[in-house]
Enzyme design. Structure first.
Site, PDB file in Angstrom:
ATOM      1  N   GLU A 168     136.085 -33.958  30.648  1.00  0.00           N
ATOM      2  CA  GLU A 168     137.293 -33.666  30.901  1.00  0.00           C
ATOM      3  C   GLU A 168     138.282 -34.652  31.640  1.00  0.00           C
ATOM      4  O   GLU A 168     137.570 -35.078  32.492  1.00  0.00           O
ATOM      5  CB  GLU A 168     136.846 -32.173  32.045  1.00  0.00           C
ATOM      6  CG  GLU A 168     138.148 -31.424  32.499  1.00  0.00           C
ATOM      7  CD  GLU A 168     139.042 -32.050  33.534  1.00  0.00           C
ATOM      8  OE1 GLU A 168     140.041 -32.468  33.138  1.00  0.00           O
ATOM      9  OE2 GLU A 168     138.660 -31.714  34.318  1.00  0.00           O
ATOM     10  N   CYS A 224     143.316 -31.857  38.334  1.00  0.00           N
ATOM     11  CA  CYS A 224     143.280 -32.167  36.967  1.00  0.00           C
ATOM     12  C   CYS A 224     144.403 -31.200  36.313  1.00  0.00           C
ATOM     13  O   CYS A 224     145.030 -31.372  35.325  1.00  0.00           O
ATOM     14  CB  CYS A 224     142.204 -32.074  36.042  1.00  0.00           C
ATOM     15  SG  CYS A 224     140.733 -33.096  36.754  1.00  0.00           S
TER      16      CYS A 224
END
Length: 556
Positions: A307, A341
């Site tokens: 990720e 994020c």
């Protein structure tokens, strides 16, 4: 929050079948920490006990605590004169030693019933939910610069949810079995990967580190955990809790290390079976390339899960609720200083609504307090994580101030004398393709592009094609036709997609998280199928009727 009830389920352990259980869990409640509450009193006590102290954190291989000569320090972001932790980097020799010790422990661990492995996670979750909650929050606040609520939703609630739900999913996975046929029984065994998994964790979520290492371990794998330098204190506590909850030695090796040294060493090992990664695109690409170059060395094809962040959007249609837009955008863009994020960093607003939205954003901006989250609980967000992050964001602020296409309408200042403080900054752009709309900043910087109301379809196309990332995104609209149009246009623009809600705040088991394109491999941790990523299934066919003829009937 955990209940185990009997269920009709058969799982093969070696050559014996035995019943397994279904597990019922719920998301961990988020505590309020209001004045006078018991959780606030416990947290204040824990914070006070850590003031001015430096924790010593070794590398841990098996039960051996190892110190190398390469000493490092974790600094508090909002007071960089405070050395939160003293730790050391594992060298190549120690990393290789950890690999061999882990691989030697793998077979016995993999044969352990999954229910027993899951119980370790359940016990760890109960410990964090109860006696260790205040300590892990305090270490996350001081070490990573989080406010009370941001620490609570991360180091307590999300981490507990990861541990409990992944334990539940692992147990229930055993019920996914193939069909039997007359005279035969077929069984699926969910083995761990043959080799070791390297877990490379980020600074911004204590929970992510626990999940990256803990979930593969629960699925029968052995793990080398490289925690983030800037999340060392909280990460080490998670490791200690796992060990105290029954995790045997050598199953997870705790290895702070220089990134390139760690990456070079693990990818050179024949035993590499997987990499579980959260971090930057360049680092993940480097690891991927190294795996590709070393494929002929490996005993198996390594699994790579990553990720890598995002350039997340809020799209506003002129049918949207303005108050919801403003509140959601403030939270998404500025909570934890934009260091999520999923944080919103680009916003698309119709020109008819911009005056109202702008006014309300600026009114709230005046009230946002940036400071010390330990001494002042009214702080909305604190300093960014370290000097590298500060320097990178400072360059973006300079770009915003000097570019003819950009106009800083709020904030824009920064100061690193005591801590790495950056003002919440709002920028208006005339050019929707400016680099500030394309590249990840990972700081409290929101850029707004104002578009003509009748051009919303073109803007949807613009959003989909501006940035290489595709992690999260939100649309705000009441018009159902527009919502349907946006859903189709932005189908591939975000792995986590929100309608009339902010782009942050995914909850384990409710919104499994991850995106594609440059944002990663989209394996959706927090979802029921994530545990399958860390298994190498074996199908066993057991025939009960002897074969008595080698010819087929048509051959007679």
């Amino acid at each position: 929050m955990l209940r185990v009830r009997a269920a009709v389920c058969q799982a093969l352990r070696g050559f014996k079948t035995s019943p397994c259980a279904a597990v019922e869990v719920k998301n961990e409640p988020i505590l309020g920490f209001k004045e006078g509450s018991p959780e606030r009193a416990e947290l204040l006590k824990a914070l006070n006990s850590l003031k001015g102290k430096t924790e010593e954190i070794p590398c841990v291989v098996g039960d051996e605590h190892v110190w190398t000569k390469d000493i490092r320090y974790q600094l508090s972001p909002f007071n960089h004169s405070h050395k939160v932790a003293k730790f050391c980097y594992a060298d190549k020799e120690l990393i290789n030693k950890a690999i061999l010790a882990a691989v030697a422990a793998r077979r016995e661990w993999d044969l352990k019933p999954v229910e027993d492995r899951a119980q370790i996670l359940f016990k760890a979750a109960d410990t964090i939910s109860g006696p260790k909650r205040a300590e892990i929050l305090a270490k996350t606040m001081i070490g990573q610069g989080k406010t009370v609520v941001q620490a609570e939703i991360d180091a307590a609630a999300e981490l507990i949810d990861f541990l409990r739900f992944n334990g539940k999913h692992a147990i229930e996975l055993q019920k996914q079995q193939p069909l039997d046929a007359p005279g035969t029984t077929n069984t699926m065994l969910y083995r761990g990967l043959e080799g070791f998994v390297a877990a490379v964790a980020p600074f911004n979520f204590t929970a992510i580190g626990g999940n990256l290492a803990g979930t593969p371990a629960m699925m029968g794998n052995v793990v080398l955990w490289k925690p983030s330098d800037t999340a060392m204190s909280a990460s080490y506590l998670v490791y200690q809790i796992l060990r105290e909850s029954g995790l045997p030695p050598n199953i997870i090796q705790f290895l702070p290390a220089d990134g390139p040294v760690f990456g070079d060493t693990i990818t050179a090992s024949e035993h590499l079976a997987g990499i579980n990664f959260t971090g930057s695109v360049p680092t993940f690409k480097r690891l991927w390339k190294q795996v590709g170059q070393n494929l002929d060395k490996y005993r198996t094809f390594p699994r790579l899960a990553g990720e890598c962040g995002g350039k997340n959007f809020h799209f506003i249609h002129n049918s949207a609720d303005i108050q919801s837009v403003v509140m959601g955008t403030i939270r998404s863009a500025f909570e934890y200083g934009g260091q999520k994020c999923s944080a919103c960093s680009r916003m698309y607003v119709p020109d008819s609504m911009w005056p109202q939205i702008k006014e309300q954003l600026l009114d709230i901006h005046k009230e946002i307090k940036v400071g010390d989250p330990v001494e002042d609980f009214t702080t909305y967000f604190s300093a960014v994580i370290d000097d590298k992050s500060f320097g990178r964001i400072k360059k973006w602020l300079q770009h915003a101030k000097t570019s003819p296409n950009l106009n800083v309408i709020a904030g824009g200042s920064c100061d690193d004398k005591k801590g790495y403080f950056v003002e919440p900054t709002i920028v208006e752009t005339k050019d929707p393709q400016d680099a500030i709309m394309n590249e990840e900043i990972f700081g409290p910087v929101l850029t707004v592009y104002v578009y003509p109301d009748n051009k919303y379809k073109e803007v949807l196309h613009l959003i989909d094609n501006t940035s290489p990332y595709a992690l999260t995104g939100s649309i705000y609209a009441k018009d159902e036709k527009v919502i349907e149009e946006a859903n189709k246009a932005l189908r591939n623009a975000a792995g986590n997609y929100y309608i009339n809600d902010k782009s942050t705040g995914s909850i384990v088991a409710q919104q499994p998280f991850g995106g594609a394109r440059a944002s990663g491999t989209n394996d959706k941790p927090g979802g029921s199928h994530y545990v399958l990523r860390w298994t190498s299934p074996q199908v066993v066919k057991h025939t009960h009727v002897p074969l008595t003829e080698w010819k087929y009937p048509y051959m007679s």
